[in-house]
Design an enzyme around this catalytic site. Structure first.
Site, PDB file in Angstrom:
ATOM      1  N   PHE A 164       0.874  -1.172   0.000  1.00  0.00           N
ATOM      2  CA  PHE A 164       0.000   0.000   0.000  1.00  0.00           C
ATOM      3  C   PHE A 164       0.909   1.219   0.000  1.00  0.00           C
ATOM      4  O   PHE A 164       1.829   1.311   0.815  1.00  0.00           O
ATOM      5  CB  PHE A 164      -0.898   0.011   1.240  1.00  0.00           C
ATOM      6  CG  PHE A 164      -1.696   1.263   1.386  1.00  0.00           C
ATOM      7  CD1 PHE A 164      -1.515   2.103   2.481  1.00  0.00           C
ATOM      8  CD2 PHE A 164      -2.599   1.648   0.414  1.00  0.00           C
ATOM      9  CE1 PHE A 164      -2.243   3.273   2.612  1.00  0.00           C
ATOM     10  CE2 PHE A 164      -3.334   2.817   0.523  1.00  0.00           C
ATOM     11  CZ  PHE A 164      -3.146   3.636   1.622  1.00  0.00           C
ATOM     12  N   ASP A 201     -10.291  -5.550   3.006  1.00  0.00           N
ATOM     13  CA  ASP A 201      -9.836  -4.373   2.257  1.00  0.00           C
ATOM     14  C   ASP A 201      -8.526  -4.677   1.535  1.00  0.00           C
ATOM     15  O   ASP A 201      -7.669  -5.401   2.065  1.00  0.00           O
ATOM     16  CB  ASP A 201      -9.620  -3.249   3.278  1.00  0.00           C
ATOM     17  CG  ASP A 201      -9.039  -2.008   2.665  1.00  0.00           C
ATOM     18  OD1 ASP A 201      -9.776  -1.339   1.926  1.00  0.00           O
ATOM     19  OD2 ASP A 201      -7.839  -1.733   2.877  1.00  0.00           O
ATOM     20  N   GLU A 227     -12.172  -7.070  -1.491  1.00  0.00           N
ATOM     21  CA  GLU A 227     -12.089  -5.937  -2.407  1.00  0.00           C
ATOM     22  C   GLU A 227     -10.820  -6.100  -3.232  1.00  0.00           C
ATOM     23  O   GLU A 227      -9.740  -5.672  -2.829  1.00  0.00           O
ATOM     24  CB  GLU A 227     -12.053  -4.611  -1.647  1.00  0.00           C
ATOM     25  CG  GLU A 227     -12.021  -3.400  -2.556  1.00  0.00           C
ATOM     26  CD  GLU A 227     -10.978  -2.362  -2.169  1.00  0.00           C
ATOM     27  OE1 GLU A 227     -10.117  -2.675  -1.327  1.00  0.00           O
ATOM     28  OE2 GLU A 227     -11.017  -1.253  -2.713  1.00  0.00           O
TER      29      GLU A 227
HETATM   30  O1  7SA Z   1      -8.509   5.324 -11.061  1.00  0.00           O
HETATM   31  C1  7SA Z   1      -9.667   4.590 -10.858  1.00  0.00           C
HETATM   32  C2  7SA Z   1      -9.794   3.523 -11.915  1.00  0.00           C
HETATM   33  O2  7SA Z   1      -9.877   4.113 -13.204  1.00  0.00           O
HETATM   34  C3  7SA Z   1     -10.159   3.134 -14.228  1.00  0.00           C
HETATM   35  O3  7SA Z   1     -10.254   3.785 -15.466  1.00  0.00           O
HETATM   36  C4  7SA Z   1      -8.610   2.579 -11.896  1.00  0.00           C
HETATM   37  C5  7SA Z   1      -8.888   1.464 -12.901  1.00  0.00           C
HETATM   38  O4  7SA Z   1      -7.793   0.525 -12.939  1.00  0.00           O
HETATM   39  C6  7SA Z   1      -9.070   2.073 -14.275  1.00  0.00           C
HETATM   40  O5  7SA Z   1      -9.440   1.049 -15.208  1.00  0.00           O
HETATM   41  O6  7SA Z   1      -8.434   2.001 -10.584  1.00  0.00           O
HETATM   42  C7  7SA Z   1      -7.119   2.270 -10.093  1.00  0.00           C
HETATM   43  O7  7SA Z   1      -7.218   3.207  -9.013  1.00  0.00           O
HETATM   44  C8  7SA Z   1      -7.852   2.693  -7.839  1.00  0.00           C
HETATM   45  C9  7SA Z   1      -7.998   3.815  -6.831  1.00  0.00           C
HETATM   46  O8  7SA Z   1      -6.748   4.318  -6.497  1.00  0.00           O
HETATM   47  C10 7SA Z   1      -7.001   1.550  -7.296  1.00  0.00           C
HETATM   48  C11 7SA Z   1      -7.012   0.448  -8.363  1.00  0.00           C
HETATM   49  O9  7SA Z   1      -6.183  -0.635  -7.908  1.00  0.00           O
HETATM   50  C12 7SA Z   1      -6.462   0.963  -9.675  1.00  0.00           C
HETATM   51  O10 7SA Z   1      -6.690  -0.029 -10.657  1.00  0.00           O
HETATM   52  O11 7SA Z   1      -7.575   1.016  -6.095  1.00  0.00           O
HETATM   53  C13 7SA Z   1      -6.612   1.021  -5.028  1.00  0.00           C
HETATM   54  O12 7SA Z   1      -6.929   2.131  -4.190  1.00  0.00           O
HETATM   55  C14 7SA Z   1      -8.155   2.051  -3.500  1.00  0.00           C
HETATM   56  C15 7SA Z   1      -8.339   3.334  -2.736  1.00  0.00           C
HETATM   57  C16 7SA Z   1      -8.164   0.827  -2.566  1.00  0.00           C
HETATM   58  C17 7SA Z   1      -7.981  -0.404  -3.446  1.00  0.00           C
HETATM   59  O13 7SA Z   1      -7.933  -1.549  -2.622  1.00  0.00           O
HETATM   60  C18 7SA Z   1      -6.703  -0.291  -4.231  1.00  0.00           C
HETATM   61  O14 7SA Z   1      -6.582  -1.360  -5.136  1.00  0.00           O
HETATM   62  N1  7SA Z   1      -9.412   0.743  -1.804  1.00  0.00           N
HETATM   63  C19 7SA Z   1      -9.349   0.347  -0.407  1.00  0.00           C
HETATM   64  C20 7SA Z   1      -8.021   0.555   0.232  1.00  0.00           C
HETATM   65  C21 7SA Z   1      -7.732   1.627   1.024  1.00  0.00           C
HETATM   66  C22 7SA Z   1      -6.478   1.614   1.813  1.00  0.00           C
HETATM   67  O15 7SA Z   1      -6.723   0.797   2.932  1.00  0.00           O
HETATM   68  C23 7SA Z   1      -8.657   2.760   1.240  1.00  0.00           C
HETATM   69  O16 7SA Z   1      -7.964   3.932   0.828  1.00  0.00           O
HETATM   70  C24 7SA Z   1      -9.955   2.600   0.425  1.00  0.00           C
HETATM   71  O17 7SA Z   1     -10.977   3.408   0.966  1.00  0.00           O
HETATM   72  C25 7SA Z   1     -10.369   1.133   0.422  1.00  0.00           C
HETATM   73  O18 7SA Z   1     -11.652   0.968  -0.137  1.00  0.00           O
HETATM   74  O19 7SA Z   1       2.834   5.341   5.686  1.00  0.00           O
HETATM   75  C26 7SA Z   1       2.881   6.709   5.693  1.00  0.00           C
HETATM   76  C27 7SA Z   1       2.415   7.197   4.391  1.00  0.00           C
HETATM   77  C28 7SA Z   1       3.243   6.885   3.213  1.00  0.00           C
HETATM   78  O20 7SA Z   1       3.465   5.491   3.082  1.00  0.00           O
HETATM   79  C29 7SA Z   1       2.615   7.356   1.928  1.00  0.00           C
HETATM   80  O21 7SA Z   1       3.635   7.478   0.954  1.00  0.00           O
HETATM   81  C30 7SA Z   1       1.920   8.666   2.109  1.00  0.00           C
HETATM   82  O22 7SA Z   1       1.358   9.097   0.857  1.00  0.00           O
HETATM   83  C31 7SA Z   1       1.280   7.934   4.321  1.00  0.00           C
HETATM   84  C32 7SA Z   1       0.797   8.518   3.074  1.00  0.00           C
HETATM   85  N2  7SA Z   1      -0.220   7.716   2.468  1.00  0.00           N
HETATM   86  C33 7SA Z   1      -1.529   8.304   2.533  1.00  0.00           C
HETATM   87  C34 7SA Z   1      -2.145   8.379   1.134  1.00  0.00           C
HETATM   88  O23 7SA Z   1      -1.307   9.197   0.320  1.00  0.00           O
HETATM   89  C35 7SA Z   1      -3.510   8.993   1.221  1.00  0.00           C
HETATM   90  O24 7SA Z   1      -4.126   8.953  -0.064  1.00  0.00           O
HETATM   91  C36 7SA Z   1      -2.449   7.431   3.378  1.00  0.00           C
HETATM   92  C37 7SA Z   1      -1.939   7.291   4.775  1.00  0.00           C
HETATM   93  O25 7SA Z   1      -3.732   8.045   3.449  1.00  0.00           O
HETATM   94  C38 7SA Z   1      -4.379   8.244   2.209  1.00  0.00           C
HETATM   95  O26 7SA Z   1      -4.707   6.961   1.682  1.00  0.00           O
HETATM   96  C39 7SA Z   1      -6.120   6.750   1.797  1.00  0.00           C
HETATM   97  C40 7SA Z   1      -6.694   6.505   0.406  1.00  0.00           C
HETATM   98  O27 7SA Z   1      -6.469   7.680  -0.387  1.00  0.00           O
HETATM   99  C41 7SA Z   1      -8.192   6.273   0.524  1.00  0.00           C
HETATM  100  O28 7SA Z   1      -8.726   5.951  -0.750  1.00  0.00           O
HETATM  101  C42 7SA Z   1      -6.389   5.501   2.622  1.00  0.00           C
HETATM  102  C43 7SA Z   1      -5.828   5.615   4.021  1.00  0.00           C
HETATM  103  O29 7SA Z   1      -6.432   6.682   4.694  1.00  0.00           O
HETATM  104  O30 7SA Z   1      -7.802   5.301   2.714  1.00  0.00           O
HETATM  105  C44 7SA Z   1      -8.462   5.096   1.458  1.00  0.00           C
END
Ligand code: 7SA
Ligand code: CA
Length: 522
Positions: A164, A201, A227
């Site tokens: 992730f 998830d 998922e």
């Molecule tokens: O783009 C959409 C689609 O378009 C279509 O045209 C495409 C598709 O392929 C294409 O055909 O789909 C793509 O994009 C999807 C959305 O990104 C991808 C998919 O694989 C890809 O094909 O889906 C992925 O992302 C989803 C959000 C996930 C999927 O499982 C995954 O496959 N959903 C679940 C997972 C999570 C995480 O548990 C949740 O995310 C979702 O709600 C849940 O349903 O450690 C410190 C740290 C550092 O490591 C990092 O570098 C730093 O950036 C922290 C920071 N990370 C933060 C993230 O940047 C921030 O965004 C993190 C801590 O918090 C956030 O992450 C959120 C995430 O944004 C949010 O969606 C996460 C944690 O709070 O919670 C949610």
């Protein structure tokens, strides 16, 4: 002590066997007639009123609306906050730091109250769980860096799947202590927080076999859904899944975890295909074992809009004009349908959805119910065969009424863009091969079968079924319910004119199921 007769004893042992089976050979889909509500949206953790009390207050409504299960937000404490430039967030449960239940959605006690109220209203509680990664906070963490419990403790990574983000928050789910810790927490959710199922998830981040082991401990008769949001082209070159279909990738994950999967194959067709191509979802597969694993949905907290900040995430939203049609499809077709909270309880689609749920339940439609499509009509037309009734669905179609003409549509919506008929239960469907022998065929002629039933166009040349093959015999296999008295004829239409030539003489008539082929002569 009541003496048990020998036959009773033997029967008891036989009945107990499935529960004792080491690993299950079917899928953990609850009653196979579940109707799932996603019980939150992306901004629920920022809701003015705490979310768990909202769920307690709404529990009886949720049950009365026909939902049999609710997908709860991740119950673990998430005090994170992040801002990646355009949007900010945190606290939604996906970046949790401990199994404490006091979080942004409410307190531990409020969670127990909500779960109890929902269970009392007949709604199974399915918790969203996030075993792939977690946030670290200052002070002792549950897992120790450098001990093999984190992905980055090994070179190269020790993890069972994708990372992730950059991988620093990933746990090593292949580590015995990590797996054990989650197993105990899942049992805790079952025993103390009313859990009858789990939504896993980010399953791309760990092994499906690990999920299967956790579910063995949690209880195989329970419900689980993964998922697996990862398109085939995201798998590396050389991995068989790279060139596979979404359906095959999803089925593989389900076969190895024995859990259901969100039907991203259908979601992808809803996003990129015409409405007729929605038939290519996992839930429309000809094989019931494939339909049964599909948890269908229109949008969720990632893909769709949410009330509140930024309108939520809306990574992949269904076109607004299609949302009602998408619900009409998933609620009257196989698979386990999921309704998104905001559509039902924020954005007034509840009247349509409530009526669709009632039609589905009255018909006794199951996750693996048979469905056959009628491509001889425009739009999407299909018949789903339930245990008590069959539903004929017509979306954006020129099908205005059923062949007999007697049945009024049970539901019409969006100026006829949605029509659903409820008809008597059907015998199992059979495949019948229709032949038209056409010795006098001319070049540029198309040959059709046309007849009394919906599958044969209800005697309307616009909806006749085209036959394929050589000049003197053209054929097509058509699915029909068995025991139907069918009347039909061959028909020829010249491509360059509307001129139609009909098979001379009386109709061909047969009873479907007794004959599995039938021939007309032009
Ligand atoms: O783009 C959409 C689609 O378009 C279509 O045209 C495409 C598709 O392929 C294409 O055909 O789909 C793509 O994009 C999807 C959305 O990104 C991808 C998919 O694989 C890809 O094909 O889906 C992925 O992302 C989803 C959000 C996930 C999927 O499982 C995954 O496959 N959903 C679940 C997972 C999570 C995480 O548990 C949740 O995310 C979702 O709600 C849940 O349903 O450690 C410190 C740290 C550092 O490591 C990092 O570098 C730093 O950036 C922290 C920071 N990370 C933060 C993230 O940047 C921030 O965004 C993190 C801590 O918090 C956030 O992450 C959120 C995430 O944004 C949010 O969606 C996460 C944690 O709070 O919670 C949610
Ligand atoms: Ca991982």
């Amino acid at each position: 002590m009541k003496r048990t007769s020998l036959p009773g004893l033997l029967l008891g042992i036989v009945l107990a066997l499935p529960a004792m089976a080491a690993t299950i050979d079917t899928v953990r889909d609850g009653s196979a007639e579940e109707i799932l509500l996603q019980g939150f949206h992306w901004n629920s953790s920022r809701n003015t009123e705490k979310w768990y009390p909202v769920l307690s207050r709404m529990a009886n409504t949720i049950g009365a609306d026909g939902f049999t299960a609710i997908w709860m937000p991740p119950p673990w404490a998430d005090q994170s906050s992040w801002n990646n430039g355009t949007v900010s967030g945190g606290g939604e449960g996906y970046f949790w730091h401990s199994f404490e239940k006091d979080g942004r959605y409410g307190t531990d006690a409020q969670l127990r109250q909500a779960a109890a109220a929902l269970n009392k209203a007949g709604v199974k509680v399915i918790y969203d769980v996030v075993p792939n990664h977690m946030a670290e906070r200052d002070g002792p963490s549950m897992f120790v860096r450098g001990s093999g419990e984190w992905r980055q403790d090994c070179r190269p990574a020790c993890d069972e799947g994708d990372a992730f983000d950059k991988g620093d928050p990933d746990l090593n789910t292949g580590n015995q202590r990590v797996a054990e810790t989650f197993k105990n927490e899942f049992i805790n959710l079952r025993d103390n927080y009313g859990a009858q199922g789990l939504r896993f998830d980010f399953v791309r981040g760990y092994a499906p076999e690990t999920v299967d082991k956790w579910m063995e401990a949690f209880g195989s008769q329970q419900f689980c859904v993964g998922e697996n949001w990862k398109s085939p082209n995201e798998y590396p070159q050389g991995d068989w899944r790279h060139g596979a279909s979404w359906q095959e990738v999803l089925k593989d994950w389900s076969d190895r975890s024995h859990c259901t999967v969100f039907d991203f194959a259908l979601k992808e067709r809803m996003q990129n295909g015409s409405i007729a191509e929605w038939r290519h979802g996992l839930n429309g597969n000809p094989d019931p074992a494939w339909r049964r694993i599909a948890v269908t949905f229109v949008d969720n907290h990632d893909t769709g809009y949410s009330p509140g900040a930024y309108g939520g995430q809306h990574h992949w939203p269904v076109a607004d004009a299609l949302i009602n049609q998408a619900y009409a499809y998933i609620l009257s077709s196989p698979g386990t349908p999921t309704v998104y909270w905001a559509h039902m309880y924020d954005w007034q689609r509840d009247e349509l959805i409530r009526r669709l749920i009632k039609l589905r339940k009255d018909a006794g439609i199951r996750a693996d119910s048979p469905i056959r499509f009628h491509p001889n009509y425009s739009g999407l037309v299909a018949t789903t065969s339930g245990s008590r009734k069959a539903l004929v669905i017509a979306l954006q179609s020129d099908l205005q009424q059923l062949p007999q003409g007697m049945q009024a549509a049970a539901l019409e919506w969006d100026n006829g863009a949605i029509r659903i008929w409820s008809i008597p239960a059907e015998p199992p469907q059979v495949s019948v091969t229709f032949h038209c022998d056409n010795p006098g065929a001319q070049p540029g002629e198309s040959v059709f079968a046309i007849g009394s039933s919906l599958e044969l166009g209800a005697w309307d040349p616009r909806h006749a079924v085209p036959l394929e093959g050589s000049n003197n015999r053209r054929s097509s296999v058509i699915q029909l319910p068995a025991q139907q008295q069918v009347e039909w004829k061959c028909m020829v239409r010249r491509q360059d004119s509307a001129e139609i030539r009909w098979q001379p003489g009386p109709n061909v008539s047969f009873t479907s199921g007794t004959a599995n082929e039938t021939t007309g002569r032009l």
